[in-house]
Design a protein around this motif. Structure first.
Motif, PDB file in Angstrom:
ATOM      1  N   THR A  24       0.828  -1.202   0.000  1.00 46.72           N
ATOM      2  CA  THR A  24       0.000   0.000   0.000  1.00 46.72           C
ATOM      3  C   THR A  24       0.861   1.250   0.000  1.00 46.72           C
ATOM      4  OG1 THR A  24      -1.767  -1.186   1.139  1.00 46.72           O
ATOM      5  CG2 THR A  24      -1.858   1.220   1.198  1.00 46.72           C
ATOM      6  N   GLU A  25       1.945   1.214   0.755  1.00 49.27           N
ATOM      7  CA  GLU A  25       2.844   2.368   0.806  1.00 49.27           C
ATOM      8  C   GLU A  25       3.437   2.680  -0.574  1.00 49.27           C
ATOM      9  OE1 GLU A  25       7.115   3.475   2.822  1.00 49.27           O
ATOM     10  OE2 GLU A  25       5.654   2.403   4.053  1.00 49.27           O
ATOM     11  N   GLU A  26       3.836   1.637  -1.287  1.00 54.85           N
ATOM     12  CA  GLU A  26       4.481   1.862  -2.579  1.00 54.85           C
ATOM     13  C   GLU A  26       3.505   1.973  -3.744  1.00 54.85           C
ATOM     14  OE1 GLU A  26       8.181   0.216  -5.293  1.00 54.85           O
ATOM     15  OE2 GLU A  26       7.872  -0.575  -3.277  1.00 54.85           O
ATOM     16  N   TYR A  27       2.376   1.254  -3.695  1.00 59.21           N
ATOM     17  CA  TYR A  27       1.483   1.187  -4.852  1.00 59.21           C
ATOM     18  C   TYR A  27       0.070   1.701  -4.590  1.00 59.21           C
ATOM     19  CZ  TYR A  27       5.297  -1.684  -6.470  1.00 59.21           C
ATOM     20  OH  TYR A  27       6.548  -2.131  -6.820  1.00 59.21           O
ATOM     21  N   GLY A  28      -0.198   2.204  -3.400  1.00 64.04           N
ATOM     22  CA  GLY A  28      -1.533   2.684  -3.053  1.00 64.04           C
ATOM     23  C   GLY A  28      -2.064   3.763  -3.982  1.00 64.04           C
ATOM     24  N   LEU A  29      -1.191   4.605  -4.503  1.00 59.41           N
ATOM     25  CA  LEU A  29      -1.618   5.672  -5.413  1.00 59.41           C
ATOM     26  C   LEU A  29      -2.186   5.141  -6.726  1.00 59.41           C
ATOM     27  CD1 LEU A  29       1.341   8.191  -4.938  1.00 59.41           C
ATOM     28  CD2 LEU A  29      -1.005   8.394  -4.080  1.00 59.41           C
ATOM     29  N   TYR A  30      -1.872   3.896  -7.077  1.00 63.69           N
ATOM     30  CA  TYR A  30      -2.299   3.319  -8.351  1.00 63.69           C
ATOM     31  C   TYR A  30      -3.601   2.535  -8.246  1.00 63.69           C
ATOM     32  CZ  TYR A  30       2.480   4.546  -9.435  1.00 63.69           C
ATOM     33  OH  TYR A  30       3.647   5.240  -9.605  1.00 63.69           O
ATOM     34  N   ILE A  37      -5.729  -3.563  -1.278  1.00 66.35           N
ATOM     35  CA  ILE A  37      -4.790  -4.657  -1.475  1.00 66.35           C
ATOM     36  C   ILE A  37      -5.065  -5.731  -0.429  1.00 66.35           C
ATOM     37  CG2 ILE A  37      -2.359  -5.319  -1.355  1.00 66.35           C
ATOM     38  CD1 ILE A  37      -1.689  -2.481  -2.404  1.00 66.35           C
ATOM     39  N   THR A  38      -5.159  -6.986  -0.884  1.00 66.23           N
ATOM     40  CA  THR A  38      -5.385  -8.093   0.034  1.00 66.23           C
ATOM     41  C   THR A  38      -4.113  -8.901   0.281  1.00 66.23           C
ATOM     42  OG1 THR A  38      -6.148  -9.485  -1.777  1.00 66.23           O
ATOM     43  CG2 THR A  38      -7.827  -8.302  -0.531  1.00 66.23           C
ATOM     44  N   ILE A  39      -3.269  -9.033  -0.746  1.00 69.17           N
ATOM     45  CA  ILE A  39      -2.016  -9.787  -0.623  1.00 69.17           C
ATOM     46  C   ILE A  39      -1.136  -9.433  -1.814  1.00 69.17           C
ATOM     47  CG2 ILE A  39      -2.774 -11.858  -1.873  1.00 69.17           C
ATOM     48  CD1 ILE A  39      -1.299 -13.499   0.311  1.00 69.17           C
ATOM     49  N   GLY A  40       0.146  -9.642  -1.689  1.00 69.76           N
ATOM     50  CA  GLY A  40       1.036  -9.345  -2.803  1.00 69.76           C
ATOM     51  C   GLY A  40       2.357 -10.075  -2.694  1.00 69.76           C
ATOM     52  N   TYR A  41       3.024 -10.174  -3.835  1.00 66.96           N
ATOM     53  CA  TYR A  41       4.272 -10.919  -3.934  1.00 66.96           C
ATOM     54  C   TYR A  41       5.248 -10.148  -4.818  1.00 66.96           C
ATOM     55  CZ  TYR A  41       1.195 -14.648  -2.354  1.00 66.96           C
ATOM     56  OH  TYR A  41       0.294 -15.384  -1.647  1.00 66.96           O
ATOM     57  N   LYS A  42       6.543 -10.383  -4.580  1.00 69.77           N
ATOM     58  CA  LYS A  42       7.580  -9.721  -5.360  1.00 69.77           C
ATOM     59  C   LYS A  42       8.433 -10.762  -6.059  1.00 69.77           C
ATOM     60  CE  LYS A  42      10.978  -6.099  -5.087  1.00 69.77           C
ATOM     61  NZ  LYS A  42      11.413  -4.956  -4.315  1.00 69.77           N
ATOM     62  N   LEU A  43       8.837 -10.455  -7.285  1.00 68.72           N
ATOM     63  CA  LEU A  43       9.739 -11.277  -8.074  1.00 68.72           C
ATOM     64  C   LEU A  43      10.866 -10.370  -8.532  1.00 68.72           C
ATOM     65  CD1 LEU A  43      10.449 -13.887  -9.617  1.00 68.72           C
ATOM     66  CD2 LEU A  43       8.981 -13.084 -11.459  1.00 68.72           C
ATOM     67  N   LEU A  48       3.421  -8.644  -7.931  1.00 64.68           N
ATOM     68  CA  LEU A  48       2.107  -9.210  -8.200  1.00 64.68           C
ATOM     69  C   LEU A  48       1.221  -8.828  -7.025  1.00 64.68           C
ATOM     70  CD1 LEU A  48       0.205 -11.231  -9.680  1.00 64.68           C
ATOM     71  CD2 LEU A  48       1.290 -13.018  -8.317  1.00 64.68           C
ATOM     72  N   ILE A  49       0.142  -8.080  -7.296  1.00 65.83           N
ATOM     73  CA  ILE A  49      -0.726  -7.568  -6.237  1.00 65.83           C
ATOM     74  C   ILE A  49      -2.148  -8.084  -6.459  1.00 65.83           C
ATOM     75  CG2 ILE A  49      -1.706  -5.496  -5.168  1.00 65.83           C
ATOM     76  CD1 ILE A  49       0.776  -3.967  -6.249  1.00 65.83           C
ATOM     77  N   PHE A  50      -2.742  -8.627  -5.405  1.00 63.96           N
ATOM     78  CA  PHE A  50      -4.144  -9.031  -5.435  1.00 63.96           C
ATOM     79  C   PHE A  50      -4.938  -8.003  -4.651  1.00 63.96           C
ATOM     80  CE2 PHE A  50      -1.846 -12.871  -6.267  1.00 63.96           C
ATOM     81  CZ  PHE A  50      -2.647 -13.569  -7.157  1.00 63.96           C
ATOM     82  N   THR A  51      -5.959  -7.439  -5.279  1.00 60.84           N
ATOM     83  CA  THR A  51      -6.848  -6.506  -4.599  1.00 60.84           C
ATOM     84  C   THR A  51      -8.238  -7.118  -4.538  1.00 60.84           C
ATOM     85  OG1 THR A  51      -7.745  -5.266  -6.489  1.00 60.84           O
ATOM     86  CG2 THR A  51      -5.547  -4.605  -5.677  1.00 60.84           C
ATOM     87  N   ILE A  56      -2.999  -7.248 -10.153  1.00 59.49           N
ATOM     88  CA  ILE A  56      -2.179  -6.232 -10.809  1.00 59.49           C
ATOM     89  C   ILE A  56      -0.763  -6.775 -10.972  1.00 59.49           C
ATOM     90  CG2 ILE A  56      -1.285  -3.878 -10.693  1.00 59.49           C
ATOM     91  CD1 ILE A  56      -3.574  -3.306  -8.647  1.00 59.49           C
ATOM     92  N   PHE A  57      -0.246  -6.685 -12.191  1.00 58.26           N
ATOM     93  CA  PHE A  57       1.119  -7.060 -12.495  1.00 58.26           C
ATOM     94  C   PHE A  57       1.920  -5.770 -12.651  1.00 58.26           C
ATOM     95  CE2 PHE A  57      -1.753 -10.216 -14.133  1.00 58.26           C
ATOM     96  CZ  PHE A  57      -1.217 -11.405 -13.659  1.00 58.26           C
TER      97      PHE A  57
END
Length: 146
Positions: A24-30, A37-43, A48-51, A56-57
């Motif tokens: 949320t801190e990094e991508y909340g504006l989008y 946001i419910t959960i997210g992962y980084k590669l 990869l963000i699930f709302t 969202i990719f």
């Protein structure tokens, strides 16, 4: 600071889980109105963000990662979910979704696409599988109701 464990998992094509606060801190504006946001992962650099409305990719491009592409799969288009758990050895866990590419969602006018997510062996993917499975069941009922 470089997270070598995350880097290793990233080079193997696996996502590492992030907290909703970090995302949320990094991508909340989008996010769109009423989207959370419910959960997210980084590669590595990609995310990869699930709302509550979409997947969202986040694709950070170029050497600096300043240029970023955002692509989405709307949750109301998911019609099938498959899960494969990891075994012994270096096997990873996988979730594959099938979603409708066409906006006009009618059971006789379907255009499908698949997307596979690979997770490290230690990641508990069952909650995500159940979340996406419940969405796919509701979507099938809604689409076939017409």
């Amino acid at each position: 600071m470089i997270n070598f464990k995350q880097l290793l998992q990233g080079t193997l094509g696996n996502y590492s889980e992030l907290t909703t606060e970090e995302l949320t801190e990094e991508y909340g504006l989008y996010l769109f109105d009423n989207e959370e946001i419910t959960i997210g992962y980084k590669l590595v650099r990609d995310v990869l963000i699930f709302t509550n409305h979409r997947i969202i990719f986040v694709d950070k491009q170029g050497a600096t990662g300043k240029k970023t592409a955002f692509r989405s799969i709307h949750l109301d288009s998911i019609v099938e979910v498959e899960m494969e758990t990891s075994g012994f050895g270096i096997d990873d866990s996988e979730i594959t979704i099938t979603y409708l590419k066409n906006v006009n969602q009618r059971s006789n006018e379907e255009s499908h696409a698949n997307y596979k997510f690979e997770f490290p062996k230690k990641t508990d993917i069952l909650p995500l599988y159940r979340f996406l499975g419940n969405i796919s069941m509701a979507n099938r009922e809604r689409i076939n109701h017409y």
